[in-house]
Design a protein around this motif. Structure first.
Motif, short mmCIF file in Angstrom:
data_model
loop_
_atom_site.label_atom_id
_atom_site.label_comp_id
_atom_site.label_asym_id
_atom_site.label_seq_id
_atom_site.Cartn_x
_atom_site.Cartn_y
_atom_site.Cartn_z
N GLU A 93 0.85 -1.21 0.00
CA GLU A 93 0.00 0.00 0.00
C GLU A 93 0.88 1.25 0.00
O GLU A 93 0.62 2.21 -0.74
N ASN A 94 1.93 1.23 0.83
CA ASN A 94 2.83 2.38 0.93
C ASN A 94 3.63 2.58 -0.35
O ASN A 94 3.78 3.71 -0.82
N ASP A 95 4.10 1.48 -0.93
CA ASP A 95 4.90 1.57 -2.16
C ASP A 95 4.07 2.11 -3.32
O ASP A 95 4.59 2.77 -4.21
N LEU A 96 2.76 1.78 -3.30
CA LEU A 96 1.90 2.23 -4.41
C LEU A 96 1.14 3.51 -4.05
O LEU A 96 0.16 3.86 -4.70
N THR A 97 1.59 4.20 -3.02
CA THR A 97 1.04 5.53 -2.71
C THR A 97 2.00 6.56 -3.28
O THR A 97 3.17 6.59 -2.92
N VAL A 98 1.49 7.37 -4.23
CA VAL A 98 2.32 8.35 -4.92
C VAL A 98 2.24 9.70 -4.23
O VAL A 98 1.15 10.17 -3.94
#
Lengths: 76, 150
Positions: free
Chosen positions: B145-150
């Protein structure tokens, strides 16, 4: 997900490339590509603010809600 | 960002030493008749049974140490929250369960207090590893989730 990111449309209208926009809004091209290809799970308001500032547009120009039909319309 | 610590390196070294020591001990078990008689008073009739118990539980312990080596390698690379580590923890919990079953069998034929302690330790170890496995799974979800939060 029913939220569609129309960033590529706005980038084409403003005639700005991925690398240039990434540099302007201070995020990596990889992250911008994730956003552009609808792979992102969330977007920070600060990022949205920078994108709207750089592209001189409204959040609604970039983000669109499309209602799912049978829950499968936007999975392809 | 993951901060490497000397404690992680020291733990990795300890696990490596224990792993190779475990292999040597397991290899020595078939030739340990004198040791078993001199130090533990194991009679000839029960010698084979004790050797089988020690060998089986020794192999499981070495397997557990091998899986821990794999987990620590990913930890030192800075990326421990991966699905491979969830699988490693599941394998460690199964190994702990196998060891407790082995010693439960030993308990039936040769009951001792230390056997009860070993069974308790490995049952708790099995449950802890299953809990850690679920924790890792949840951590992977939050990381994605964090990695795919821009």
């Amino acid at each position: 997900m029913a939220i569609i990111i129309q960033l590529d449309v706005m980038m084409a209208k403003r005639k700005i490339g991925l690398m240039e926009l990434a540099e302007k809004i201070n995020i990596t091209p990889a992250n911008l590509s994730i956003l552009k290809n609808n792979k992102a799970k969330a977007i920070r308001l600060s990022t949205l603010d920078e994108i709207c500032k750089a592209l001189n547009c409204q959040p609604g120009d970039i983000i669109e809600y499309v209602e799912d039909i049978d829950g499968k319309q936007n999975e392809a | 960002m993951y901060q490497k610590s000397i404690i992680h390196y020291m733990t990795k070294i300890c696990i490596d030493i224990l792993f190779f020591a475990g292999i040597i001990c397991c290899a020595y078990i078939p030739f340990s008749s004198r040791l078993l008689w001199n130090y533990y008073g194991v009679a000839n009739q029960t010698e084979l049974f004790v050797k089988v118990i020690l060998l089986c539980s020794g192999i499981c312990c070495v397997y557990i140490l091998w899986q821990l080596k794999v987990i620590f390698k990913t930890l030192l690379e800075g990326n421990p929250f991966i699905h491979a580590n969830v699988a490693c923890l599941r394998k460690i919990s199964i190994s702990c369960l196998v060891i407790s079953i082995i010693y439960l069998v030993k308990m039936i034929f040769m009951p001792t207090i230390s056997t009860i302690v070993i069974i308790a330790i490995f049952v708790v170890g099995c449950l802890l590893c299953l809990t850690l496995k679920d924790l890792f799974k949840q951590s992977i979800y939050y990381k994605d989730e964090n990695d795919l939060t821009v």
